[in-house]
Design a protein around this motif. Structure first.
Motif, PDB file in Angstrom:
ATOM      1  N   GLY A  80       0.842  -1.187   0.000  1.00  0.00           N
ATOM      2  CA  GLY A  80       0.000   0.000   0.000  1.00  0.00           C
ATOM      3  C   GLY A  80       0.871   1.229   0.000  1.00  0.00           C
ATOM      4  N   THR A 136      -4.049   4.111  -0.096  1.00  0.00           N
ATOM      5  CA  THR A 136      -4.398   4.370   1.309  1.00  0.00           C
ATOM      6  C   THR A 136      -4.668   5.834   1.657  1.00  0.00           C
ATOM      7  N   MET A 211      -4.690   6.765   6.183  1.00  0.00           N
ATOM      8  CA  MET A 211      -3.764   5.714   5.765  1.00  0.00           C
ATOM      9  C   MET A 211      -3.795   4.543   6.737  1.00  0.00           C
ATOM     10  N   PHE A 214      -7.026   2.440   6.106  1.00  0.00           N
ATOM     11  CA  PHE A 214      -7.046   1.544   4.951  1.00  0.00           C
ATOM     12  C   PHE A 214      -5.999   0.428   5.065  1.00  0.00           C
ATOM     13  N   ILE A 215      -4.956   0.680   5.832  1.00  0.00           N
ATOM     14  CA  ILE A 215      -4.020  -0.419   6.124  1.00  0.00           C
ATOM     15  C   ILE A 215      -4.749  -1.500   6.919  1.00  0.00           C
ATOM     16  N   HIS A 227       3.890  -0.800   3.727  1.00  0.00           N
ATOM     17  CA  HIS A 227       3.333   0.493   3.325  1.00  0.00           C
ATOM     18  C   HIS A 227       4.437   1.497   3.052  1.00  0.00           C
TER      19      HIS A 227
END
Length: 289
Positions: A80, A136, A211, A214-215, A227
């Motif tokens: 990501g 993300t 971020m 969405f991780i 990431h």
């Protein structure tokens, strides 16, 4: 004997004139290694690779770490990046599935100017190995709203728009050193600049929170989520790291920070507790853009 002496002198002279492209230090600013970083990353739930956006060593090591983690994790690896906004996930996924071209991705996904040199190799490797790649970041237009009008304005967005943002309301701790520094730089102590400075810090926080959201949304137990983000989004165990641990205190998170130094062997900019692993690169290193 004299020949052996000359050989030893030559070896030592070469050692003192060597110019390494990077060195890695641990959390206590003691010399470490790529192998140690890889081992910790493979055992982590989430790895936050903090880069300097225009540094080629950051980007090269990101690709190497991705490849090496894939060898260990295979389909338990997820990627990501900050560089892709959440509302472009469909386009990014379609590219990963080979359904659209590079030109179509670039036209529709708001890619960064250095996409081809710095991020396309990561996306292409993910495509070749069918590794999920997650967009993300908050759409920049929504972060801009926060910077101009405040965090509360996000609640006025449509339910569809809010799908690309961390769930509201978002907790922002402006006493965290990273955000507090933004307040100081933005003039928090002057009556005219206080609101604007606070909104800028909150705009940074909503990026970090989104971020992290969405991780976590795309991570499952047993996986490693690697990431890629600007170093300032996760250094000092703040930013994305703080939001991840707030949501899941048991999450095993490894952070990497990148720092430029005049002398790699005697770092001055890198500080203890900056990250679990500190990637130190020469300040004279060429830039990608």
């Amino acid at each position: 004997m004299r020949s052996l002496f000359l050989i030893l002198v030559g070896i030592l002279a070469g050692a003192f004139t060597d110019k390494p492209a990077y060195l890695i230090y641990n959390q206590q600013l003691k010399p470490s290694s790529y192998e140690a970083l890889l081992q910790h990353a493979a055992n982590a739930d989430v790895v936050l690779f903090g880069e300097l956006h225009n540094n080629p060593i950051s980007h090269w090591l990101q690709l190497e770490l991705t490849k090496d983690l894939y060898e260990r994790k295979k389909q338990q690896l997820v990627l990501g990046a900050e560089m892709f906004e959440a509302d472009n996930q469909l386009v990014l996924t379609e590219y990963g599935q080979g359904k659209i071209t590079t030109q179509q991705l670039e036209a529709e996904a708001k890619v960064w100017p250095n996409f081809r040199t710095d991020y396309k190799p990561l996306v292409d490797f993910a495509q070749s190995e069918s590794i999920p790649f997650v967009a993300t970041n908050i759409p920049r237009r929504y972060a801009s709203i926060v910077a101009k009008k405040g965090l509360e304005e996000l609640s006025r967005l449509s339910p569809e728009a809010q799908q690309a943002i961390a769930p509201l309301p978002v907790t922002v701790d402006l006493t965290l050193p990273g955000y507090a520094d933004m307040l100081k730089m933005g003039g928090m102590h002057s009556s005219s600049g206080s609101v604007a400075a606070e909104n800028m810090a909150k705009a940074q926080a909503i990026k970090d929170a989104t971020m992290a959201h969405f991780i976590l949304k795309n991570w499952k137990k047993g996986q490693t989520f690697l990431h890629f983000n600007g170093s300032y989004h996760s250094q000092n165990f703040e930013g994305i790291y703080w939001y991840l641990k707030k949501a899941n205190p048991d999450l095993r998170v490894v952070t990497i920070a990148t720092v430029e130094e005049t002398n790699l062997s005697v770092p001055k900019e890198a500080k203890p507790e900056l990250a679990h692993f500190i990637l130190v690169v020469p300040e004279t290193m060429t830039k990608t853009h």
